[in-house]
Motif scaffolding. Structure first.
Motif, PDB file in Angstrom:
ATOM      1  N   PHE A 105     -10.113   3.042  -0.402  1.00 18.47           N
ATOM      2  CA  PHE A 105      -9.503   2.185  -1.408  1.00 18.47           C
ATOM      3  C   PHE A 105     -10.456   1.817  -2.526  1.00 18.47           C
ATOM      4  CE2 PHE A 105      -7.089   1.448   2.471  1.00 18.47           C
ATOM      5  CZ  PHE A 105      -5.809   1.704   2.009  1.00 18.47           C
TER       6      PHE A 105
ATOM      7  N   LEU B 290       0.806  -1.217   0.000  1.00 16.41           N
ATOM      8  CA  LEU B 290       0.000   0.000   0.000  1.00 16.41           C
ATOM      9  C   LEU B 290       0.843   1.272   0.000  1.00 16.41           C
ATOM     10  CD1 LEU B 290      -2.769  -1.042   2.560  1.00 16.41           C
ATOM     11  CD2 LEU B 290      -2.976  -0.872   0.069  1.00 16.41           C
TER      12      LEU B 290
ATOM     13  N   GLU C 212      -7.488  -2.017  -5.497  1.00 15.17           N
ATOM     14  CA  GLU C 212      -6.599  -2.013  -4.335  1.00 15.17           C
ATOM     15  C   GLU C 212      -7.045  -3.055  -3.305  1.00 15.17           C
ATOM     16  OE1 GLU C 212      -4.980   2.517  -3.893  1.00 15.17           O
ATOM     17  OE2 GLU C 212      -7.143   2.219  -3.702  1.00 15.17           O
TER      18      GLU C 212
END
Length: 151
Positions: free
Chosen positions: A65, A32, A69
């Motif tokens: 997100f 991330l 993702e």
């Protein structure tokens, strides 16, 4: 009844990724790119968990997100829990399961696979969600979680 002290502070708006297996917390954090985020980020590891024994948690203020993702997170750590927070309230809470089809997110380790020689997206099917075994749609190579390389 006595309230126990919170181990991790609450956030006003943002995302909490909970129930991360402790051995996968830092892989998820690296994927991330949390080191590049300017808003507050909290990582908690080896926190008590009734289901896992111990768990990891990531809290990210003012960050939400996309589905892609979330799929990437699920590839690294299937069945973590997503909590979307707005004004200190949980407005969405759900597990993030491993997708049945994974397109364009994982590299095929087979050097002879067409996806490594032609400009095309990879495509994997989940053969066994319990053991997280994936199979390349093009060459048939099965890969185990330890062999997964995200694109």
């Amino acid at each position: 009844m006595k309230k126990e002290k919170l181990l991790v502070a609450a956030i006003q708006n943002g995302t909490v990724i909970d129930h991360i297996p402790t051995e996968k917390l830092f892989s998820v954090a690296a994927m991330l790119r949390l080191d590049e985020i300017a808003t507050p980020v909290t990582l908690g590891n080896n926190l008590p968990s009734a289901t896992l024994g111990s768990k990891g948690v990531i809290k990210i203020s003012d960050r939400f997100f996309s589905e892609e993702e979330l799929s990437r997170i699920a590839i690294l750590a299937p069945n973590v829990h997503l909590n979307v927070i707005r004004e200190f309230e949980v407005v969405e809470k759900r597990p993030i399961p491993l997708p049945e089809n994974i397109v364009g997110l994982v590299r095929c380790p087979n050097s002879k696979c067409i996806t490594n020689h032609e400009p095309m997206r990879t495509h994997f099917l989940v053969v066994d969600s319990d053991t997280e075994i994936l199979q390349c749609k093009y060459c048939g190579r099965k890969i185990h979680p330890s062999q997964i390389e995200l694109l």
